[in-house]
Design a protein around this motif. Structure first.
Motif, PDB file in Angstrom:
ATOM      1  N   THR A 264      37.046  42.982  40.433  1.00 22.82           N
ATOM      2  CA  THR A 264      36.380  42.826  41.413  1.00 22.82           C
ATOM      3  C   THR A 264      36.655  43.348  42.609  1.00 22.82           C
ATOM      4  OG1 THR A 264      39.212  42.331  42.184  1.00 22.82           O
ATOM      5  CG2 THR A 264      38.226  40.451  41.456  1.00 22.82           C
ATOM      6  N   GLU A 265      37.328  44.853  41.751  1.00 22.41           N
ATOM      7  CA  GLU A 265      36.367  45.881  42.807  1.00 22.41           C
ATOM      8  C   GLU A 265      35.388  46.986  42.417  1.00 22.41           C
ATOM      9  OE1 GLU A 265      37.870  46.828  45.596  1.00 22.41           O
ATOM     10  OE2 GLU A 265      39.559  44.833  45.315  1.00 22.41           O
ATOM     11  N   ASP A 266      35.071  46.688  41.049  1.00 23.19           N
ATOM     12  CA  ASP A 266      33.549  47.323  40.498  1.00 23.19           C
ATOM     13  C   ASP A 266      32.613  46.448  39.994  1.00 23.19           C
ATOM     14  OD1 ASP A 266      32.212  49.283  39.326  1.00 23.19           O
ATOM     15  OD2 ASP A 266      33.511  49.717  38.106  1.00 23.19           O
ATOM     16  N   ALA A 267      31.822  45.757  40.459  1.00 24.19           N
ATOM     17  CA  ALA A 267      31.686  44.689  39.612  1.00 24.19           C
ATOM     18  C   ALA A 267      30.955  45.703  38.801  1.00 24.19           C
ATOM     19  CB  ALA A 267      30.401  43.782  40.703  1.00 24.19           C
ATOM     20  N   LEU A 268      30.016  45.896  37.984  1.00 29.07           N
ATOM     21  CA  LEU A 268      30.347  46.350  37.128  1.00 29.07           C
ATOM     22  C   LEU A 268      30.580  46.919  35.751  1.00 29.07           C
ATOM     23  CD1 LEU A 268      26.714  48.726  38.297  1.00 29.07           C
ATOM     24  CD2 LEU A 268      26.678  46.807  37.953  1.00 29.07           C
ATOM     25  N   SER A 269      31.763  46.975  36.390  1.00 29.74           N
ATOM     26  CA  SER A 269      33.015  47.217  35.199  1.00 29.74           C
ATOM     27  C   SER A 269      33.845  45.819  34.484  1.00 29.74           C
ATOM     28  CB  SER A 269      34.070  47.861  35.619  1.00 29.74           C
ATOM     29  OG  SER A 269      34.925  47.860  35.132  1.00 29.74           O
ATOM     30  N   ILE A 270      34.025  45.988  32.974  1.00 28.47           N
ATOM     31  CA  ILE A 270      34.019  44.504  32.024  1.00 28.47           C
ATOM     32  C   ILE A 270      35.512  44.983  31.866  1.00 28.47           C
ATOM     33  CG2 ILE A 270      34.174  43.565  30.151  1.00 28.47           C
ATOM     34  CD1 ILE A 270      31.818  42.536  32.192  1.00 28.47           C
ATOM     35  N   LEU A 271      36.628  43.909  32.165  1.00 31.48           N
ATOM     36  CA  LEU A 271      37.976  44.418  32.135  1.00 31.48           C
ATOM     37  C   LEU A 271      38.004  43.476  30.560  1.00 31.48           C
ATOM     38  CD1 LEU A 271      39.174  42.594  34.911  1.00 31.48           C
ATOM     39  CD2 LEU A 271      39.047  44.871  34.371  1.00 31.48           C
ATOM     40  N   GLU A 272      39.071  43.923  29.653  1.00 31.66           N
ATOM     41  CA  GLU A 272      39.731  43.752  28.638  1.00 31.66           C
ATOM     42  C   GLU A 272      40.248  42.308  29.279  1.00 31.66           C
ATOM     43  OE1 GLU A 272      42.870  46.581  28.085  1.00 31.66           O
ATOM     44  OE2 GLU A 272      41.858  48.607  27.805  1.00 31.66           O
ATOM     45  N   ASN A 273      40.104  41.584  27.905  1.00 26.05           N
ATOM     46  CA  ASN A 273      40.893  40.505  27.539  1.00 26.05           C
ATOM     47  C   ASN A 273      41.909  40.219  28.470  1.00 26.05           C
ATOM     48  OD1 ASN A 273      38.807  39.554  26.241  1.00 26.05           O
ATOM     49  ND2 ASN A 273      39.936  40.019  24.287  1.00 26.05           N
ATOM     50  N   ASN A 274      42.755  39.194  28.654  1.00 21.91           N
ATOM     51  CA  ASN A 274      44.255  38.890  29.687  1.00 21.91           C
ATOM     52  C   ASN A 274      44.323  39.502  30.729  1.00 21.91           C
ATOM     53  OD1 ASN A 274      44.927  37.083  27.240  1.00 21.91           O
ATOM     54  ND2 ASN A 274      45.022  39.566  25.842  1.00 21.91           N
ATOM     55  N   LYS A 275      43.134  39.605  31.453  1.00 21.10           N
ATOM     56  CA  LYS A 275      43.239  40.789  32.984  1.00 21.10           C
ATOM     57  C   LYS A 275      42.612  39.616  33.539  1.00 21.10           C
ATOM     58  CE  LYS A 275      44.095  45.202  32.026  1.00 21.10           C
ATOM     59  NZ  LYS A 275      44.032  46.604  31.468  1.00 21.10           N
ATOM     60  N   THR A 276      43.000  39.463  34.708  1.00 18.39           N
ATOM     61  CA  THR A 276      41.960  38.715  35.860  1.00 18.39           C
ATOM     62  C   THR A 276      41.419  39.237  36.778  1.00 18.39           C
ATOM     63  OG1 THR A 276      44.388  37.213  35.914  1.00 18.39           O
ATOM     64  CG2 THR A 276      42.379  37.276  38.205  1.00 18.39           C
ATOM     65  N   GLY A 277      39.800  38.177  36.663  1.00 18.63           N
ATOM     66  CA  GLY A 277      38.309  39.348  36.941  1.00 18.63           C
ATOM     67  C   GLY A 277      37.691  38.156  37.223  1.00 18.63           C
ATOM     68  N   GLY A 278      36.974  38.683  38.122  1.00 20.57           N
ATOM     69  CA  GLY A 278      35.569  37.909  38.074  1.00 20.57           C
ATOM     70  C   GLY A 278      34.613  37.561  37.071  1.00 20.57           C
ATOM     71  N   ILE A 279      34.334  36.370  36.408  1.00 15.21           N
ATOM     72  CA  ILE A 279      33.686  35.576  35.235  1.00 15.21           C
ATOM     73  C   ILE A 279      32.654  35.523  35.638  1.00 15.21           C
ATOM     74  CG2 ILE A 279      32.982  33.573  34.489  1.00 15.21           C
ATOM     75  CD1 ILE A 279      36.367  33.886  34.582  1.00 15.21           C
ATOM     76  N   ASN A 280      32.013  36.739  34.478  1.00 12.13           N
ATOM     77  CA  ASN A 280      30.315  37.143  34.121  1.00 12.13           C
ATOM     78  C   ASN A 280      30.497  35.583  32.605  1.00 12.13           C
ATOM     79  OD1 ASN A 280      30.291  38.450  35.829  1.00 12.13           O
ATOM     80  ND2 ASN A 280      29.980  40.201  34.752  1.00 12.13           N
ATOM     81  N   ILE A 281      29.051  35.341  32.679  1.00 12.52           N
ATOM     82  CA  ILE A 281      29.057  34.494  31.968  1.00 12.52           C
ATOM     83  C   ILE A 281      27.614  34.305  30.472  1.00 12.52           C
ATOM     84  CG2 ILE A 281      28.558  31.868  31.058  1.00 12.52           C
ATOM     85  CD1 ILE A 281      30.136  30.378  33.723  1.00 12.52           C
ATOM     86  N   ILE A 282      27.288  34.593  29.785  1.00 14.37           N
ATOM     87  CA  ILE A 282      26.334  34.339  28.666  1.00 14.37           C
ATOM     88  C   ILE A 282      25.856  32.718  28.883  1.00 14.37           C
ATOM     89  CG2 ILE A 282      25.444  35.306  27.021  1.00 14.37           C
ATOM     90  CD1 ILE A 282      26.898  38.274  26.907  1.00 14.37           C
ATOM     91  N   ASP A 283      24.837  32.587  28.716  1.00 15.59           N
ATOM     92  CA  ASP A 283      24.375  31.649  28.606  1.00 15.59           C
ATOM     93  C   ASP A 283      23.073  31.404  28.022  1.00 15.59           C
ATOM     94  OD1 ASP A 283      24.349  29.069  28.419  1.00 15.59           O
ATOM     95  OD2 ASP A 283      23.963  28.417  30.007  1.00 15.59           O
ATOM     96  N   LEU A 284      23.259  31.701  26.617  1.00 19.24           N
ATOM     97  CA  LEU A 284      21.956  31.466  25.674  1.00 19.24           C
ATOM     98  C   LEU A 284      21.208  30.336  25.636  1.00 19.24           C
ATOM     99  CD1 LEU A 284      23.320  33.341  22.887  1.00 19.24           C
ATOM    100  CD2 LEU A 284      22.413  34.196  24.401  1.00 19.24           C
ATOM    101  N   ALA A 285      21.815  29.246  26.052  1.00 21.07           N
ATOM    102  CA  ALA A 285      21.333  28.075  26.266  1.00 21.07           C
ATOM    103  C   ALA A 285      20.206  28.430  27.815  1.00 21.07           C
ATOM    104  CB  ALA A 285      21.496  26.989  26.782  1.00 21.07           C
ATOM    105  N   ASN A 286      20.042  29.635  28.602  1.00 20.06           N
ATOM    106  CA  ASN A 286      19.676  29.570  30.264  1.00 20.06           C
ATOM    107  C   ASN A 286      18.640  30.131  29.032  1.00 20.06           C
ATOM    108  OD1 ASN A 286      21.217  28.478  31.691  1.00 20.06           O
ATOM    109  ND2 ASN A 286      21.836  29.757  32.690  1.00 20.06           N
ATOM    110  N   VAL A 287      17.721  30.160  28.213  1.00 17.25           N
ATOM    111  CA  VAL A 287      16.691  31.137  27.521  1.00 17.25           C
ATOM    112  C   VAL A 287      15.574  31.286  28.896  1.00 17.25           C
ATOM    113  CG1 VAL A 287      15.925  29.307  26.250  1.00 17.25           C
ATOM    114  CG2 VAL A 287      15.516  31.460  25.731  1.00 17.25           C
TER     115      VAL A 287
END
Length: 326
Positions: A264-287
């Motif tokens: 939440t403090e660094d939008a470019l940093s992906i967190l490890e599992n089980n840590k709370t953060g902003g949700i990023n989604i890959i939706d391949l149907a959005n091709v």
């Protein structure tokens, strides 16, 4: 071009990653808004070695820009709900068949044949406006059931009550999908003991009632319908794939979809599992739009890929599905 048939036949993490890289390259080359965003971050396909390296476009861009990776003409414009005067998101669709294949495959993945169900929809806040992707999906599923009792119920709760009881007595499989405030209205007017019905809430009170935490909402609905679990659907205007929960607020993704959390403090940093953060989604149907989206939801991803939504960023609009602050 991306073969959309490959997107909906993914059977492994390796296949998902391979297609995601292909979609990223395609959208980098064909989506001017997304390309500009990637250029600002100095990211191009040669820099990408993992899914976490792919730039996630802030979801707010769907409000201010036309997000397109296709040169085809627009077949449909889906739009988000919003308060009077607020700016709503728009998702421009150049191939409705991709969306239809996405929600059909997603439903089959989690619930089996749609023809086996009578679908009852209690979605008044969505029916009262144009451009709802949820209404488009549910309407298509209702038509596919070929069941005479399948349909939408706006304010006619008495008729819906009678239909539920009639189908229950016949032992027919039923899916009741409804917005939270309308489901609460229904159980306040009648108490049920359902054995053959799945109750699925799509979240949110839409300004009609006080917001409730998920546990409280589900407890009321479980008692009112006489069932053990409340199912949920997670989707939004900007997505063409859905995730579903069969209880406890734990969602699983369609095969065309994957969830990450970001710092939440660094939008470019992906967190490890089980840590709370902003949700990023890959939706391949959005091709044909953008498959890599940084949402305004907060949540955590479990080790098995399932996830839960725990709220929203404080400065974001309250809208969409399953966006109750916990």
């Amino acid at each position: 071009m991306i073969n959309t048939a490959d997107i909906f036949s993914i059977n492994s993490e390796m296949e998902f990653e391979k297609i995601a890289f292909q979609v990223f390259k395609f959208q980098f080359e064909n989506n001017t808004v997304y390309r500009s965003f990637c250029d600002l971050l100095y990211k191009n396909p040669s820099d990408i070695t993992s899914l976490e390296d792919i730039p996630f476009l802030p979801i707010e861009f769907f409000k201010s820009h036309d997000i397109l990776s296709s040169k085809k003409s627009i077949e449909k414009k889906f739009s988000s709900s919003g308060t009077t005067g607020s700016i709503t998101s728009k998702h421009l669709i150049t191939d409705l068949r991709v969306y239809e294949e996405s929600f059909n495959e997603g439903f089959k993945q989690f619930y089996g044949r749609v023809e086996d169900y009578t679908i009852l929809a209690l979605l008044p806040s969505y029916l009262e406006r144009d451009g709802s992707s949820l209404i488009y999906m549910v309407d298509a599923l209702i038509k596919q059931t070929n069941k005479p009792k399948s349909g939408f119920y706006l304010d006619n709760l008495s008729e819906l009550k009678d239909t539920l009881i009639e189908l229950e007595n016949k032992g027919e499989k039923v899916l009741l999908i409804g917005v939270s405030f309308a489901l609460l209205d229904l159980v306040e007017s009648h108490k049920f003991q359902l054995k053959n019905t799945i109750v699925m809430e799509t979240g949110g009170m839409k300004g009609r009632r006080k917001e409730l935490v998920r546990e409280e909402l589900h407890a009321i609905l479980k008692e009112g319908f006489g069932i053990e679990e409340i199912h949920s659907e997670y989707g939004m205007t900007e997505l063409l794939s859905q995730a579903y929960s069969k209880g406890h607020g734990i969602f699983e993704c369609a095969k065309s979809m994957k969830i990450f959390t970001r710092d939440t403090e660094d939008a470019l940093s992906i967190l490890e599992n089980n840590k709370t953060g902003g949700i990023n989604i890959i939706d391949l149907a959005n091709v044909n739009s953008c498959s890599f989206i940084a949402t305004q939801d907060l949540g955590r991803v479990h080790n098995d890929g399932s996830f839960e939504i725990i709220g929203r960023f404080d400065n974001s609009d309250i809208r969409g599905c399953n966006l109750m602050a916990l």
